[in-house]
Write a protein that holds these residues in place. Structure first.
Motif, PDB file in Angstrom:
ATOM      1  N   UNK A 288       0.862  -1.184   0.000  1.00 23.85           N
ATOM      2  CA  UNK A 288       0.000   0.000   0.000  1.00 23.85           C
ATOM      3  C   UNK A 288       0.897   1.231   0.000  1.00 23.85           C
ATOM      4  N   UNK A 289       0.652   2.147  -0.933  1.00 25.33           N
ATOM      5  CA  UNK A 289       1.498   3.334  -1.096  1.00 25.33           C
ATOM      6  C   UNK A 289       0.890   4.493  -0.322  1.00 25.33           C
ATOM      7  N   UNK A 290       1.707   5.148   0.498  1.00 22.30           N
ATOM      8  CA  UNK A 290       1.244   6.294   1.294  1.00 22.30           C
ATOM      9  C   UNK A 290       2.136   7.499   1.029  1.00 22.30           C
ATOM     10  N   UNK A 291       1.599   8.709   1.271  1.00 24.30           N
ATOM     11  CA  UNK A 291       2.402   9.913   1.097  1.00 24.30           C
ATOM     12  C   UNK A 291       3.121  10.250   2.398  1.00 24.30           C
ATOM     13  N   UNK A 292       3.736  11.442   2.441  1.00 28.49           N
ATOM     14  CA  UNK A 292       4.535  11.813   3.611  1.00 28.49           C
ATOM     15  C   UNK A 292       3.684  12.008   4.859  1.00 28.49           C
ATOM     16  N   UNK A 293       2.369  12.183   4.678  1.00 27.02           N
ATOM     17  CA  UNK A 293       1.474  12.351   5.828  1.00 27.02           C
ATOM     18  C   UNK A 293       0.816  11.037   6.243  1.00 27.02           C
ATOM     19  N   UNK A 294       1.177   9.954   5.565  1.00 23.36           N
ATOM     20  CA  UNK A 294       0.595   8.661   5.890  1.00 23.36           C
ATOM     21  C   UNK A 294      -0.737   8.400   5.224  1.00 23.36           C
TER      22      UNK A 294
END
Length: 431
Positions: free
Chosen positions: A310-316
């Motif tokens: 699962x891909x998340x950004x810098x904020x989760x």
């Protein structure tokens, strides 16, 4: 003319010819050793060829090698010209200077430049191996002087802001390989599919997961609070083996359901679908940053023996999902025939135009259609149109850039969902 003068006359001529041959040796060696294939020399060295080992040692310090050869070449050229001028002055008087200049220019250009360099460039590996020992001996002698000359040159250029570091002089291995593959493809030695596969392999380090992931808007996921029968039906109807499981919102991924795990659970004695606890079946999710390079993610997939993340950004926040197959497809592609548009979301019309769904990645279009649309600022074709137009276009609005005419066919809220692309007509306006 006495015998002593005659012998001195012929000695000078022989010396001049010898210097011309030496000049040819230096010119040919320089051309061969700069054009020689390092890969070919490495293979020969691995097979035990001592001359190839010597060639590799010479080209490993290319600036020292070229400096030494240029010193030798200029020395023999100047000495040959000086001897010829002295000889002609004694025979023709003051006009001998002009005659010596003309004759030596012709001789040096033909026999010391064009001829040896043409010979060397026609078979650089054979020529380089033949001269390797002689050049190695000369570089060992003239190398220190060449180092001093290169130091002076670097200092002088440094005053004017030019930096001749190794990094600025040499292409990276990836750039060199990419350029070679593109050149071979243009020359017809490499078919398009092979070029694309090698190009995809070289791109793994430059691309990030955000460039290839299945975006959250297109992600098929399971709601843990749905009835078990509905979840089973969703898994069986899905073309995917693994699906993320969420609860409350799609940002709260609590697991990953594998269809085989589901089938094993259903195969248990006395197991009815309505009694299935999907959370217990689900595997623990693996979250990865969207800035991870494909090369690093591929290594991580292989190391952990996991195929789904699962891909998340810098904020989760969840941005999408990526699989091992997604990365492998960047290398091998999913094109059955280079002339077919075998790509989801792309359709070729009878008039020659291409109808494309907005979510289609630019990289896939470039690969299938052999285009060169930039993908640095946008990942999808819709994103490229928005970036270039600096607005969210209306339906039937058209734009021209990068040699293509883009017409918006369908828009849903702020998303471009369908585009028509055709070659731009010369003189066509940008909007």
């Amino acid at each position: 003319m006495n015998i002593e003068a005659l012998s001195e006359y012929w000695l000078t001529i022989v010396s001049i010819l010898g210097l011309i041959l030496a000049s040819a040796f230096f010119s040919g060696s320089e051309t061969a050793l700069t054009a020689v294939s390092r890969a070919r020399m490495h293979t020969l060295e691995s097979n035990g060829d001592e001359r190839a080992k010597l060639v590799n040692g010479l080209i490993a310090r290319r600036d020292r090698l070229i400096g030494a050869l240029l010193i030798g070449n200029n020395t023999v050229n100047i000495l040959a010209s000086a001897l010829t001028t002295s000889l002609f002055l004694g025979i023709f008087g003051d006009s001998g200077v002009a005659l010596a200049t003309i004759i030596m220019t012709v001789l040096l250009v033909i026999f010391s430049e064009v001829l040896p360099k043409s010979w060397a460039i026609s078979s650089p590996e054979r020529f380089a191996l033949a001269v390797s020992r002689a050049v190695g001996l000369f570089v060992a002698v003239a190398g220190p002087l060449s180092t001093v000359v290169n130091f002076i040159v670097r200092r002088i250029l440094g005053i004017f802001g030019f930096n001749l570091s190794r990094e600025t002089l040499m292409l990276s291995a990836h750039e060199e390989l990419r350029g070679t593959v593109d050149l071979l493809h243009r020359e017809g030695s490499f078919v398009k599919d092979d070029r694309d596969r090698l190009g995809g392999l070289l791109d793994l380090e430059e691309l990030e997961l955000s460039d290839i992931m299945i975006h959250r808007t297109s992600m098929r996921a399971l709601n843990a609070d749905d009835p078990p029968e509905q979840i089973v039906r969703s898994v069986l109807d899905s073309p995917f083996t693994r699906m993320p499981l969420w609860r409350g919102s799609t940002d709260n991924i609590i697991g990953v359901v594998h269809s085989k795990d589901l089938l094993r659970a259903l195969a248990e004695p006395d197991m009815e679908p309505e009694h299935l606890d999907i959370v217990k079946i689900a595997q623990k999710p693996w979250f990865v940053p969207d800035s991870t390079s494909l090369k690093d993610q591929l290594s991580a997939f292989l190391r952990r023996k996991v195929h789904f993340a699962v891909v998340v950004d810098e904020y989760g926040e969840v941005q999408g999902v990526v699989t091992l197959e997604d990365i492998l497809e960047e290398i091998v592609g999913d094109i059955a025939d280079e002339h077919d548009l075998d790509i989801q979301g792309v359709r070729q019309e009878a008039d020659g135009s291409i109808v494309v769904d907005g979510w289609v990645p630019i990289r896939d279009l470039n690969r299938v259609l052999d285009w060169n649309l930039p993908d640095e600022e946008a990942t999808t074709i819709a994103g490229l149109v928005i970036h270039e137009s600096m607005t969210i276009p209306e339906e039937r609005q058209a734009f021209t850039f990068y040699g293509k005419r883009f017409t918006v066919l369908k828009r849903e809220k702020n998303r471009i969902t369908k585009l028509r692309i055709r070659p731009a007509v010369e003189g066509q306006s940008a909007a």
